[in-house]
Design a protein around this motif. Structure first.
Motif, PDB file in Angstrom:
ATOM      1  N   SER A 282      -6.218   9.324  -4.474  1.00  0.00           N
ATOM      2  CA  SER A 282      -5.788  10.460  -3.600  1.00  0.00           C
ATOM      3  C   SER A 282      -4.396  10.911  -3.962  1.00  0.00           C
ATOM      4  O   SER A 282      -4.038  11.896  -3.221  1.00  0.00           O
ATOM      5  N   THR A 283      -3.590  10.208  -4.665  1.00  0.00           N
ATOM      6  CA  THR A 283      -2.378  10.785  -4.966  1.00  0.00           C
ATOM      7  C   THR A 283      -2.271  11.208  -6.606  1.00  0.00           C
ATOM      8  O   THR A 283      -1.045  11.522  -6.808  1.00  0.00           O
TER       9      THR A 283
ATOM     10  N   TRP B 118       1.075   4.190  -2.845  1.00  0.00           N
ATOM     11  CA  TRP B 118       0.989   5.612  -2.507  1.00  0.00           C
ATOM     12  C   TRP B 118       2.346   6.327  -3.082  1.00  0.00           C
ATOM     13  O   TRP B 118       2.217   7.300  -3.733  1.00  0.00           O
TER      14      TRP B 118
ATOM     15  N   GLN C 138       0.692  -1.322   0.072  1.00  0.00           N
ATOM     16  CA  GLN C 138      -0.023  -0.043  -0.036  1.00  0.00           C
ATOM     17  C   GLN C 138       1.028   1.366   0.093  1.00  0.00           C
ATOM     18  O   GLN C 138       0.426   2.262  -0.834  1.00  0.00           O
TER      19      GLN C 138
ATOM     20  N   ILE D 276      -6.136   4.881  -3.016  1.00  0.00           N
ATOM     21  CA  ILE D 276      -4.923   5.348  -2.954  1.00  0.00           C
ATOM     22  C   ILE D 276      -4.663   6.035  -4.415  1.00  0.00           C
ATOM     23  O   ILE D 276      -3.912   7.296  -4.221  1.00  0.00           O
TER      24      ILE D 276
END
Length: 56
Positions: free
Chosen positions: A49-50, A8, A4, A46
Protein backbone atom coordinates in the motif's frame (compact mmCIF):
# COMPACT_ATOMS: atom_id res chain seq x y z
CA UNK A 1 1.05 -0.94 16.71
CA UNK A 2 4.18 1.24 16.70
CA UNK A 3 6.04 -1.22 14.50
CA UNK A 4 3.21 -1.15 11.94
CA UNK A 5 3.27 2.65 11.83
CA UNK A 6 7.06 2.57 11.52
CA UNK A 7 6.82 0.20 8.55
CA UNK A 8 4.20 2.46 6.98
CA UNK A 9 6.38 5.56 7.46
CA UNK A 10 9.37 3.68 6.06
CA UNK A 11 7.35 2.83 2.98
CA UNK A 12 6.27 6.45 2.56
CA UNK A 13 9.82 7.75 2.91
CA UNK A 14 11.23 5.34 0.32
CA UNK A 15 9.39 6.38 -2.82
CA UNK A 16 12.30 6.49 -5.25
CA UNK A 17 11.21 3.38 -7.13
CA UNK A 18 8.56 0.69 -7.27
CA UNK A 19 11.01 -1.91 -5.96
CA UNK A 20 12.62 0.29 -3.30
CA UNK A 21 9.95 -0.23 -0.69
CA UNK A 22 9.73 -4.05 -0.84
CA UNK A 23 13.49 -4.51 -1.11
CA UNK A 24 14.39 -2.20 1.76
CA UNK A 25 11.41 -2.02 4.11
CA UNK A 26 10.51 -5.71 3.88
CA UNK A 27 13.78 -7.19 5.15
CA UNK A 28 14.21 -4.43 7.73
CA UNK A 29 10.83 -5.02 9.39
CA UNK A 30 10.45 -8.76 8.75
CA UNK A 31 12.15 -9.88 11.97
CA UNK A 32 10.45 -7.16 14.02
CA UNK A 33 7.02 -8.29 12.81
CA UNK A 34 7.92 -11.91 13.61
CA UNK A 35 9.08 -10.92 17.09
CA UNK A 36 5.88 -8.98 17.76
CA UNK A 37 3.83 -11.90 16.35
CA UNK A 38 2.26 -9.77 13.63
CA UNK A 39 1.57 -11.65 10.41
CA UNK A 40 3.84 -11.25 7.43
CA UNK A 41 0.71 -10.79 5.36
CA UNK A 42 0.05 -7.56 7.23
CA UNK A 43 3.63 -6.42 6.54
CA UNK A 44 3.15 -7.32 2.87
CA UNK A 45 -0.07 -5.28 2.77
CA UNK A 46 1.64 -2.27 4.37
CA UNK A 47 4.53 -2.50 1.92
CA UNK A 48 2.20 -2.89 -1.05
CA UNK A 49 0.00 0.00 0.00
CA UNK A 50 2.96 2.35 0.40
CA UNK A 51 4.95 1.32 -2.66
CA UNK A 52 5.40 3.90 -5.39
CA UNK A 53 3.45 2.16 -8.11
CA UNK A 54 1.52 4.47 -10.35
CA UNK A 55 -1.14 3.53 -12.88
CA UNK A 56 -0.61 4.80 -16.40
Amino acid sequence: MKIQVSAWLGGILILFSDLGTPLIVGPVFEKAFDKMKISREKLAWIIDSTSGTLSH
